[in-house]
Design a protein around this motif. Structure first.
Motif, PDB file in Angstrom:
ATOM      1  N   ALA A   2      36.548  45.348 -58.654  1.00 17.21           N
ATOM      2  CA  ALA A   2      36.870  46.168 -57.869  1.00 17.21           C
ATOM      3  C   ALA A   2      37.492  45.284 -56.817  1.00 17.21           C
ATOM      4  O   ALA A   2      37.487  44.336 -56.474  1.00 17.21           O
ATOM      5  CB  ALA A   2      35.868  45.971 -57.446  1.00 17.21           C
ATOM      6  N   ARG A   4      37.557  44.939 -53.373  1.00 20.34           N
ATOM      7  CA  ARG A   4      36.894  45.054 -51.528  1.00 20.34           C
ATOM      8  C   ARG A   4      37.087  45.102 -50.698  1.00 20.34           C
ATOM      9  O   ARG A   4      37.101  43.689 -50.590  1.00 20.34           O
ATOM     10  CB  ARG A   4      35.804  44.720 -52.914  1.00 20.34           C
ATOM     11  N   TYR A 342      20.868  56.143 -61.872  1.00 20.03           N
ATOM     12  CA  TYR A 342      21.411  54.835 -62.094  1.00 20.03           C
ATOM     13  C   TYR A 342      23.344  55.157 -61.645  1.00 20.03           C
ATOM     14  O   TYR A 342      23.689  53.865 -60.843  1.00 20.03           O
ATOM     15  CB  TYR A 342      21.750  53.750 -63.073  1.00 20.03           C
ATOM     16  N   ARG A 346      25.173  54.086 -58.324  1.00 18.20           N
ATOM     17  CA  ARG A 346      26.619  53.044 -58.301  1.00 18.20           C
ATOM     18  C   ARG A 346      27.748  53.743 -57.554  1.00 18.20           C
ATOM     19  O   ARG A 346      28.378  52.943 -56.870  1.00 18.20           O
ATOM     20  CB  ARG A 346      26.712  52.065 -59.756  1.00 18.20           C
ATOM     21  N   PHE A 349      27.042  53.608 -53.924  1.00 18.79           N
ATOM     22  CA  PHE A 349      27.223  52.531 -53.257  1.00 18.79           C
ATOM     23  C   PHE A 349      28.363  51.897 -53.268  1.00 18.79           C
ATOM     24  O   PHE A 349      29.346  51.741 -51.967  1.00 18.79           O
ATOM     25  CB  PHE A 349      26.523  50.943 -54.496  1.00 18.79           C
ATOM     26  N   ARG A 353      30.853  50.910 -50.313  1.00 22.39           N
ATOM     27  CA  ARG A 353      32.018  49.646 -50.043  1.00 22.39           C
ATOM     28  C   ARG A 353      33.157  49.732 -49.964  1.00 22.39           C
ATOM     29  O   ARG A 353      34.019  48.888 -49.048  1.00 22.39           O
ATOM     30  CB  ARG A 353      32.069  48.354 -51.422  1.00 22.39           C
ATOM     31  N   THR A 362      25.183  49.640 -49.369  1.00 22.40           N
ATOM     32  CA  THR A 362      25.797  49.149 -49.685  1.00 22.40           C
ATOM     33  C   THR A 362      24.772  47.769 -49.405  1.00 22.40           C
ATOM     34  O   THR A 362      24.786  46.990 -50.106  1.00 22.40           O
ATOM     35  CB  THR A 362      27.315  48.643 -49.580  1.00 22.40           C
ATOM     36  N   VAL A 364      21.769  44.673 -50.589  1.00 25.86           N
ATOM     37  CA  VAL A 364      20.883  44.259 -51.450  1.00 25.86           C
ATOM     38  C   VAL A 364      19.906  43.408 -50.863  1.00 25.86           C
ATOM     39  O   VAL A 364      19.802  42.974 -50.256  1.00 25.86           O
ATOM     40  CB  VAL A 364      22.149  43.623 -52.579  1.00 25.86           C
ATOM     41  N   LEU A 489      35.374  37.899 -57.483  1.00 27.34           N
ATOM     42  CA  LEU A 489      34.299  38.741 -57.903  1.00 27.34           C
ATOM     43  C   LEU A 489      33.876  37.263 -59.058  1.00 27.34           C
ATOM     44  O   LEU A 489      32.485  37.274 -59.720  1.00 27.34           O
ATOM     45  CB  LEU A 489      33.861  39.894 -58.328  1.00 27.34           C
TER      46      LEU A 489
ATOM     47  N   GLU B 203      27.770  46.518 -61.424  1.00 32.75           N
ATOM     48  CA  GLU B 203      27.277  45.692 -61.328  1.00 32.75           C
ATOM     49  C   GLU B 203      27.319  44.260 -60.907  1.00 32.75           C
ATOM     50  O   GLU B 203      27.026  43.831 -59.929  1.00 32.75           O
ATOM     51  CB  GLU B 203      26.354  45.243 -62.619  1.00 32.75           C
ATOM     52  N   ARG B 204      29.074  44.032 -60.987  1.00 33.29           N
ATOM     53  CA  ARG B 204      29.751  42.891 -60.549  1.00 33.29           C
ATOM     54  C   ARG B 204      30.114  43.158 -59.115  1.00 33.29           C
ATOM     55  O   ARG B 204      30.124  42.129 -58.306  1.00 33.29           O
ATOM     56  CB  ARG B 204      31.334  42.868 -61.155  1.00 33.29           C
ATOM     57  N   GLY B 205      30.053  44.825 -58.359  1.00 29.81           N
ATOM     58  CA  GLY B 205      30.092  44.831 -57.027  1.00 29.81           C
ATOM     59  C   GLY B 205      28.814  45.115 -56.381  1.00 29.81           C
ATOM     60  O   GLY B 205      29.472  44.302 -55.376  1.00 29.81           O
ATOM     61  N   VAL B 206      27.738  44.959 -57.051  1.00 25.37           N
ATOM     62  CA  VAL B 206      26.540  44.514 -56.325  1.00 25.37           C
ATOM     63  C   VAL B 206      26.958  43.263 -56.030  1.00 25.37           C
ATOM     64  O   VAL B 206      25.853  43.450 -54.817  1.00 25.37           O
ATOM     65  CB  VAL B 206      25.214  45.400 -57.389  1.00 25.37           C
ATOM     66  N   ALA B 208      28.833  41.306 -55.352  1.00 23.96           N
ATOM     67  CA  ALA B 208      29.925  41.455 -54.895  1.00 23.96           C
ATOM     68  C   ALA B 208      29.203  40.872 -53.543  1.00 23.96           C
ATOM     69  O   ALA B 208      29.587  40.588 -51.952  1.00 23.96           O
ATOM     70  CB  ALA B 208      30.902  41.727 -54.769  1.00 23.96           C
ATOM     71  N   ALA B 209      28.824  41.967 -53.286  1.00 21.59           N
ATOM     72  CA  ALA B 209      28.102  42.529 -52.146  1.00 21.59           C
ATOM     73  C   ALA B 209      26.732  41.308 -51.042  1.00 21.59           C
ATOM     74  O   ALA B 209      26.954  41.120 -50.598  1.00 21.59           O
ATOM     75  CB  ALA B 209      27.384  43.812 -52.075  1.00 21.59           C
TER      76      ALA B 209
END
Lengths: 498, 291
Positions: A2, A4, A342, A346, A349, A353, A362, A364, A489, B203-206, B208-209
């Motif tokens: 993504a 971001r 879920y 997301r 989320f 972002r 966002t 965590v 990422l 989940e990769r976004g999570v 990354a955050a």
């Protein structure tokens, strides 16, 4: 991967101009080869079809009949076929969009990358209905089957006042089991639990097994008198019911979201889609046929909760078939609630972002590595809906949100083909542009059948979301500040030595 | 102040001694080797089993002491070293008692091989982690002290409120040893949800955050003055903690400091689930700092 921003977007006033409202999130390139989720190009046609079946069956079929049959009578069978066709066409468009816009966040992200920020927010409003409200709807359905299961096990049922919404046809005070289910799923998500691919396969097997059992047993009471008149309310009834049951087809688009992980998208995606669609439509049509042939149309309206189990009870006069079906429904609807809740967290989320929602969404938790704040807010809202709003209202709101989102995706396919014809698309819809146009037409036709008040609520809701964007999101958008599209990422380490 | 090594050949004792030698040398502390022996049965028995056991315990003590001296001579340790044989009802009781008497600043113990890599704790070490009032240094299996002693301290920083205590503790150790400090945070990619309704990227976004948040938290350590601006910060991510730890480099002589959470007087410290997983994935000595 993504694109971001690298942190919270500060207040950075953006003018109310065409360029602001239509600005698009850049589409990352070169994603397909570098995907590092560990499942890169590993998913087979069967697994992909299983994802589609797993996320579709369970969202509505267990409890939608009591709402849809009074609308269309036995012709609800045609409604299922029609809704399935529309969902299948839209899913094909979804597959092309997902392959061209490799970002997480479902239709919202695709719309952001193709149709601009304002449309993305409107779509986000639709998705909040598709995921958030459908979570509430399925948990209401779960509540009915839980009570049926308790009754079949000779355990005292939860009192009606505590298991029905106040605005229900038979009003209660609060639907407590539905709230408890949402709370349990939220706790699992906060702890970082997730349903594995294997668990999904088991759930698919459970759902198919109990529905097959229903069909076999209900067919023993097949009475063709119950099928006449077939069209109790003509074409209008069919369309009306198609709108109500459309939410039973939510999840078919899941196949598209896993598209980047399949070996040969151009071959695998349509096969998996067709396999899943055929399975789902076949199961739904058989369940619908067995149900409407087993009892008169007027009986359905009385079976507000746990409809399929009650039909088995009436047909056999025994509790064990109902007990098995209720147990299967309780297990599989739990899993569906977990997955849709879920999905909702997301999507919020991803919006956070992008700066479209406050940074709160966002955040965590460093211990659990999950977005705890986000999950709690979603769970509270969904629990309130589940506890106090009746199923039929929820189902219609889910359908309208999903149908509009599907139309936007289909439209997005056409726009993106014109705007960026050379963009890498591992999957292209067959018979372009007929397929996306048909998808739009089919979804629009089903929308046409929904109640007027559904559109009023929908309009108010989407209007509120757009107003929030104009007043807040526009100024906080991550696109307001220039920055790297992607901070990497996939990079395993980030070393920040001075 | 001293470094106390719980020594017993064949039970991770050699590695513990190696780490003890490296730490005592680098921190300029006196090395005390403690050989904990089982207390013989004081009631005479008809078959003189008690006498046999006492003789075994004495032999074990002598052999252990000989092995300890041999290891010390291999490393040419010239600094004053104490070797103590302590007889107690359990090894943990012996180590706790002697650590207090010898004013231990660190207690060093060995560990066991884990089937899936990394190391696991024996029952005595586990008990010590939950009861020790002083930092517990754990030597991984097959550990050999590097010739130059310790070269750096990496602090596992969780970016929580408790995390700053660990940074402060690790910083003190690093400055006492005259080695560099590094602050590291480890994150694991959460498992994907199936069916993947919002794609397998979510989940990769999570993660990354989390990386963004942790980077900011690490920077805040500098701005708050808790660590020097020259201290390096690093983030390791992976599919599990073993991979996350392996994602950053581990120079020879590096030790990893992790924190524990205070719990109750009965169980003095509680090793959190993340700390436990980090411990399982570590390939360098780990210093567990009491919370």
């Amino acid at each position: 991967m993504a694109a971001r921003p690298t942190g919270p977007a500060p207040l950075n006033p953006a003018p109310l101009s065409r360029s602001t409202l239509l600005r698009r999130k850049p589409i990352p390139t070169g994603w397909a080869a570098e995907s590092d989720t560990g499942l890169k190009r590993n998913i087979t046609t069967v697994q992909l079809a299983s994802f589609g079946i797993g996320s579709t069956i369970g969202t509505g079929i267990f409890f939608v009949m009591s709402v849809a049959v009074p609308e269309a009578g036995p012709s609800v069978i045609v409604s299922f076929v029609f809704a399935g066709l529309a969902a299948g066409l839209a899913a094909l468009c979804y597959a092309e969009m997902a392959s061209a816009v490799p970002v997480s966040g479902s239709t919202y992200s695709y719309a952001y990358a193709t149709l601009g920020e304002l449309t993305a927010m409107a779509v986000a409003g639709c998705l909040l209905l598709e995921y958030g409200v459908s979570t509430a709807a399925v948990s209401v359905g779960w509540s009915g089957y839980l009570n049926e299961l308790l009754g079949d096990l000779n355990i005292p049922e939860i009192p009606h006042a505590l298991s029905a919404a106040p605005f229900d046809a038979d009003p209660g005070v609060v639907n407590l089991p539905a709230i408890i289910l949402v709370a349990m799923c939220a706790m699992l998500l906060i702890r970082g639990a997730s349903e594995s691919a294997r668990a999904n396969t088991i759930m698919v097997a459970i759902k198919l097994a109990v529905l097959t059992m229903f069909v076999v047993i209900a067919f023993t009471a097949f009475n063709d008198d119950n099928l006449t008149p077939f069209f109790t309310d003509g074409a209008h009834g069919v369309t009306l019911a198609a709108g109500t049951i459309f939410f039973s087809f939510i999840g078919l688009d899941t196949i598209s979201t896993a598209g980047e992980e399949v070996k040969d998208p151009q071959r695998t995606m349509p096969r998996a889609l067709l396999a899943a669609l055929a399975t789902v439509v076949l199961v739904y049509v058989l369940v619908a046929l067995a149900a409407v042939a087993a009892q008169p149309t007027e009986n359905f309206a009385k079976q507000q909760s746990a409809g399929l189990a009650q039909i088995l009870n009436d047909v056999t006069g025994q509790t064990w078939p109902s007990l098995i079906l209720s147990a299967g429904a309780v297990i599989s609807i739990f899993s569906v609630t977990l997955v849709t809740l879920y999905g909702q967290t997301r999507i919020l989320f991803a919006m956070g972002r992008d700066g479209m929602l406050p940074e709160f969404f966002t955040k965590v938790n460093p211990r659990t590595l999950t977005p705890v704040n986000n999950t709690i807010v979603v769970a509270i809202v969904v629990a309130i809906l589940a506890g106090f709003i009746p199923l039929d209202y929820l189902a219609d709101m889910v359908s309208v949100g999903t149908l509009v989102a599907f139309i936007v995706v289909s439209l997005g396919v056409i726009i993106l083909r014109r705007r960026q014809p050379d963009l890498e698309r591992p999957f292209r819809v067959p018979l372009y542009p007929i397929t996306p146009i048909l998808a739009i037409a089919a979804c629009a036709y089903i929308l046409y059948g929904l109640h007027w008040y559904t559109f009023v609520f929908f309009g108010i809701w989407v209007g509120a979301v757009i107003a929030f964007y104009l007043l807040w999101g526009r100024h906080h958008s991550a696109l307001n500040k220039p920055g790297p599209d992607d901070a990497g990422l996939g990079t395993p380490t980030t070393e920040a030595a001075p | 102040m001293t470094v106390v090594v719980g020594y017993r050949p064949g039970f991770g004792g050699e590695e513990a001694l190696e780490l003890g030698i490296a730490m005592a040398g680098s921190l300029d502390l006196r090395l005390e080797i403690v050989i904990a022996l089982p207390r013989p049965w004081t009631t005479p028995s008809m078959a003189k089993v008690d006498a046999e056991f006492a003789s075994y315990a004495a032999r074990l003590g002598e052999e252990s002491e000989r092995a300890a001296h041999a290891a010390l001579s291999r490393h040419s340790v010239t600094a004053p070293v104490g070797v103590h044989r302590v007889t107690e009802r359990s090894v943990s009781v012996a180590l706790t008692k002697v650590s207090g008497e010898l004013e231990a600043q660190f207690l060093v113990m060995g560990t066991r091989h884990r089937t899936r890599g990394g190391f696991s704790l024996g029952s005595t070490t586990s008990r010590m982690i939950h009861s020790s009032e002083i930092p517990l240094a754990l030597a991984p299996p097959d550990y050999i002290a590097p010739p130059g002693g310790l070269s750096g301290v990496t602090c596992a920083y969780s970016a929580t409120a408790d995390g700053t205590d660990v940074v402060a503790g690790a910083s003190t150790i690093a400055s006492s040893a005259g080695v560099r400090l590094r602050v590291a945070s480890f994150g694991v990619a959460p498992a994907d949800m199936y069916p993947p309704e919002v794609g397998l990227d979510a989940e990769r976004g999570v993660l990354a955050a989390w990386v963004d948040q942790t980077t900011a938290a690490q920077s805040a350590l500098r701005t708050s003055g808790l660590i020097d601006p020259s201290v390096a910060t690093v983030i390791g991510t992976g599919a599990d903690y073993t991979a996350a730890l392996a994602a950053i480099d581990w120079p020879a002589g590096e030790v990893l400091a992790i924190g524990t959470t205070p719990r109750s007087p009965v169980k003095r410290v509680f090793l959190g689930s993340t700390a436990t997983r980090i411990l399982g994935g570590a390939t360098v000595p780990v210093i567990v700092l009491p919370g």
